[in-house]
Design a protein around this motif. Structure first.
Motif, short mmCIF file in Angstrom:
data_model
loop_
_atom_site.label_atom_id
_atom_site.label_comp_id
_atom_site.label_asym_id
_atom_site.label_seq_id
_atom_site.Cartn_x
_atom_site.Cartn_y
_atom_site.Cartn_z
N SER A 194 2.94 8.40 -6.69
CA SER A 194 4.20 8.71 -7.36
C SER A 194 5.43 8.40 -6.52
O SER A 194 6.55 8.61 -6.97
CB SER A 194 4.22 10.19 -7.75
N ASP A 195 5.24 7.92 -5.29
CA ASP A 195 6.37 7.67 -4.41
C ASP A 195 6.38 6.21 -3.97
O ASP A 195 5.70 5.82 -3.02
CB ASP A 195 6.29 8.59 -3.19
N ILE A 196 7.22 5.40 -4.64
CA ILE A 196 7.24 3.97 -4.34
C ILE A 196 8.08 3.65 -3.10
O ILE A 196 8.18 2.50 -2.70
CB ILE A 196 7.74 3.16 -5.54
N ASP A 197 8.68 4.67 -2.52
CA ASP A 197 9.45 4.46 -1.29
C ASP A 197 8.64 4.71 -0.02
O ASP A 197 9.07 4.35 1.06
CB ASP A 197 10.66 5.39 -1.28
N ASP A 198 7.46 5.31 -0.17
CA ASP A 198 6.62 5.63 0.98
C ASP A 198 5.50 4.61 1.07
O ASP A 198 4.41 4.81 0.57
CB ASP A 198 6.07 7.05 0.86
N ILE A 199 5.80 3.49 1.73
CA ILE A 199 4.91 2.36 1.81
C ILE A 199 4.44 2.20 3.25
O ILE A 199 5.27 2.20 4.17
CB ILE A 199 5.63 1.08 1.34
N PHE A 200 3.16 2.04 3.45
CA PHE A 200 2.67 1.91 4.81
C PHE A 200 2.16 0.53 5.16
O PHE A 200 1.76 0.29 6.31
CB PHE A 200 1.63 2.99 5.15
N ALA B 233 0.86 -1.18 0.00
CA ALA B 233 0.00 0.00 0.00
C ALA B 233 0.89 1.23 0.00
O ALA B 233 1.76 1.38 0.87
CB ALA B 233 -0.91 -0.01 1.22
N LEU B 234 0.69 2.10 -0.98
CA LEU B 234 1.51 3.29 -1.15
C LEU B 234 0.81 4.51 -0.57
O LEU B 234 -0.38 4.73 -0.82
CB LEU B 234 1.79 3.53 -2.63
N ARG B 235 1.57 5.31 0.13
CA ARG B 235 0.98 6.54 0.67
C ARG B 235 0.69 7.52 -0.48
O ARG B 235 -0.31 8.22 -0.45
CB ARG B 235 1.92 7.18 1.68
N TYR B 236 1.58 7.54 -1.47
CA TYR B 236 1.40 8.40 -2.62
C TYR B 236 1.69 7.60 -3.88
O TYR B 236 2.68 6.87 -3.94
CB TYR B 236 2.32 9.61 -2.58
#
Length: 121
Positions: free
Chosen positions: A103-109, A98-101
């Protein structure tokens, strides 16, 4: 909190197809983007592709572009990874996230537990 469970992995011959599913529970599924990642033995986890909250936008790693397709069904709280023309180098454990954004594959929650895909004759 979001809970993710992958399924659909297995053994497939080169050139074959497989569809992975990732079922989500918890937070409203249509409120966040989803991604697929994979990790081959002895290698770091790598990005495969992502889909936005509505399913109207997707993007992929160059290594799978044209062969893999991500889709989602928000009514079923499920995201899919359709894999065609599979190659031995696609062998890996596949994870949904699950991605927070979008466009940002590093911000995963949240991560799923992974499902093994083996491409071999």
């Amino acid at each position: 909190q979001v809970y993710l469970v992958e399924s659909g992995g297995g053994l497939v011959q080169p050139g074959g197809s497989l569809r992975l599913s990732c079922a989500a529970s918890g937070r409203t599924f249509s409120s966040y983007a989803m991604g697929w990642f994979r990790q081959a033995p002895g290698k770091e986890r790598e990005f495969v592709g992502a889909i936005n909250w509505s399913g109207g936008g997707t993007y992929y790693a160059d290594s799978v572009k044209g062969r893999f397709t991500i889709s989602r069904d928000n009514a079923k709280n499920t995201v899919y990874l359709q894999m065609n023309s599979l190659k031995p180098e696609d062998t890996a454990v596949y994870y949904c996230a699950a991605l927070r954004y979008y466009s940002d594959i590093d911000d995963i929650f949240s991560w799923g537990q992974g499902t093994q895909v083996t491409v071999s004759s």
